[in-house]
Motif scaffolding. Sequence first.
Motif, mmCIF file in Angstrom:
data_model
loop_
_atom_site.group_PDB
_atom_site.id
_atom_site.type_symbol
_atom_site.label_atom_id
_atom_site.label_comp_id
_atom_site.label_asym_id
_atom_site.label_seq_id
_atom_site.Cartn_x
_atom_site.Cartn_y
_atom_site.Cartn_z
ATOM 1 N N ALA A 1 1.043 -0.287 6.248
ATOM 2 C CA ALA A 1 1.495 -1.308 5.297
ATOM 3 C C ALA A 1 0.430 -1.600 4.255
ATOM 4 O O ALA A 1 0.732 -1.736 3.056
ATOM 5 C CB ALA A 1 1.867 -2.585 6.051
ATOM 6 N N VAL A 2 -0.810 -1.700 4.679
ATOM 7 C CA VAL A 2 -1.908 -2.004 3.765
ATOM 8 C C VAL A 2 -2.048 -0.901 2.717
ATOM 9 O O VAL A 2 -2.111 -1.158 1.506
ATOM 10 C CB VAL A 2 -3.220 -2.162 4.549
ATOM 11 C CG1 VAL A 2 -4.412 -2.205 3.603
ATOM 12 C CG2 VAL A 2 -3.175 -3.424 5.401
ATOM 13 N N HIS A 3 -2.096 0.329 3.183
ATOM 14 C CA HIS A 3 -2.314 1.448 2.270
ATOM 15 C C HIS A 3 -1.123 1.656 1.333
ATOM 16 O O HIS A 3 -1.296 1.947 0.147
ATOM 17 C CB HIS A 3 -2.601 2.711 3.077
ATOM 18 C CG HIS A 3 -3.735 2.547 4.051
ATOM 19 N ND1 HIS A 3 -4.991 2.121 3.661
ATOM 20 C CD2 HIS A 3 -3.792 2.711 5.402
ATOM 21 C CE1 HIS A 3 -5.782 2.056 4.724
ATOM 22 N NE2 HIS A 3 -5.080 2.387 5.794
ATOM 23 N N ASN A 4 0.089 1.480 1.868
ATOM 24 C CA ASN A 4 1.277 1.643 1.032
ATOM 25 C C ASN A 4 1.363 0.544 -0.020
ATOM 26 O O ASN A 4 1.766 0.802 -1.163
ATOM 27 C CB ASN A 4 2.535 1.641 1.892
ATOM 28 C CG ASN A 4 2.697 2.865 2.760
ATOM 29 O OD1 ASN A 4 3.535 2.895 3.655
ATOM 30 N ND2 ASN A 4 1.893 3.908 2.529
ATOM 31 N N ALA A 5 1.018 -0.676 0.353
ATOM 32 C CA ALA A 5 1.053 -1.782 -0.616
ATOM 33 C C ALA A 5 0.073 -1.530 -1.757
ATOM 34 O O ALA A 5 0.389 -1.760 -2.932
ATOM 35 C CB ALA A 5 0.737 -3.106 0.086
ATOM 36 N N ARG A 6 -1.107 -1.049 -1.440
ATOM 37 C CA ARG A 6 -2.083 -0.745 -2.479
ATOM 38 C C ARG A 6 -1.569 0.346 -3.408
ATOM 39 O O ARG A 6 -1.722 0.266 -4.638
ATOM 40 C CB ARG A 6 -3.399 -0.298 -1.837
ATOM 41 C CG ARG A 6 -4.211 -1.413 -1.214
ATOM 42 C CD ARG A 6 -5.356 -0.836 -0.411
ATOM 43 N NE ARG A 6 -6.379 -1.821 -0.096
ATOM 44 C CZ ARG A 6 -7.354 -1.619 0.777
ATOM 45 N NH1 ARG A 6 -7.438 -0.459 1.430
ATOM 46 N NH2 ARG A 6 -8.250 -2.558 1.008
ATOM 47 N N THR A 7 -0.966 1.372 -2.831
ATOM 48 C CA THR A 7 -0.460 2.477 -3.648
ATOM 49 C C THR A 7 0.652 2.009 -4.573
ATOM 50 O O THR A 7 0.695 2.390 -5.757
ATOM 51 C CB THR A 7 0.050 3.620 -2.748
ATOM 52 O OG1 THR A 7 -1.037 4.101 -1.945
ATOM 53 C CG2 THR A 7 0.608 4.768 -3.573
ATOM 54 N N LEU A 8 1.556 1.174 -4.057
ATOM 55 C CA LEU A 8 2.652 0.687 -4.898
ATOM 56 C C LEU A 8 2.111 -0.194 -6.025
ATOM 57 O O LEU A 8 2.598 -0.110 -7.166
ATOM 58 C CB LEU A 8 3.661 -0.093 -4.058
ATOM 59 C CG LEU A 8 4.876 -0.606 -4.838
ATOM 60 C CD1 LEU A 8 5.688 0.542 -5.428
ATOM 61 C CD2 LEU A 8 5.769 -1.477 -3.948
ATOM 62 N N MET A 9 1.123 -1.016 -5.740
ATOM 63 C CA MET A 9 0.511 -1.846 -6.787
ATOM 64 C C MET A 9 -0.030 -0.965 -7.911
ATOM 65 O O MET A 9 0.221 -1.213 -9.096
ATOM 66 C CB MET A 9 -0.608 -2.705 -6.202
ATOM 67 C CG MET A 9 -0.132 -3.817 -5.288
ATOM 68 S SD MET A 9 -1.485 -4.694 -4.418
ATOM 69 C CE MET A 9 -2.206 -5.613 -5.777
ATOM 70 N N ALA A 10 -0.756 0.087 -7.534
ATOM 71 C CA ALA A 10 -1.333 0.984 -8.534
ATOM 72 C C ALA A 10 -0.245 1.716 -9.312
ATOM 73 O O ALA A 10 -0.360 1.905 -10.536
ATOM 74 C CB ALA A 10 -2.270 1.980 -7.866
#
Length: 257
Positions: A232-241
């Motif tokens: 969840a953490v890594h996916n959220a960061r990727t979507l933000m970018a």
Amino acid sequence: MAATFYIGTSGWHYPHWLGNFYPEDLPPSRWLQHYARHFPTVELNNSFYRQPKPGAWDLWRRTAPEGFLFAVKANRFLTHIKRLRDVEDSLQRFLEGALRLGPHLGPVLYQLPPSFHRTAENEERLARFLALLPRHLRHAVEFRHRSWLVDETCRLLARHGVALCCFDAPRLRTPLVATAPFAYLRFHGSEALYASNYSDEELREWAVRLSRLGEGLEAVYVYFNNDAYAFAVHNARTLMASLQSLGQEVATPSACA
């Protein structure tokens, strides 16, 4: 109007994030502070299992930095036990607690059980419940049975200014629509419930779709519920970018966190 995107995860209190997101030596009492340095919002889900005490709401309010928002998952007593029937007092008590978050209160999410099917009786029950919701707060409803995913449901929500909680899950996906001035989306995992990792390509495609969804809205709230291995953490960061690369306005963590 350009929507502001608030991206975070569903919950933050996960011991298995130690080493994956939280430093190994970081005590649980400081996890929320650490989380808020990376994300501008979180979905508060322990309120679903038990009514938080006033002191818990107050602690979260004091811990959160300026601009940080909690999306609050309503207690299951309302949705799973009472099943939206005769909940006036219980709803008021729950919202009084949530309001203790002050400026950190974001939308309130009501998740209905998979056994709550769309029938004439349940439609009437839902309509009566929606009429109880105070208009000065943002509300979203998540349906877990596909019978609700029809135009009639969207029209009912829209009449009350309540968002359809859109979500992506292995066996059930909702239409990507907005029934309120804001949208609400949950990522439960595309292949394994709560346990699959979204690829960068998938998230780039989602960023394009969400950009279209956000046209004309005030805000879009997105939470990743695939907490296994800190996906969840890594996916959220990727979507933000990905959203930022498309020129979308993405809320960022407070510099004071």
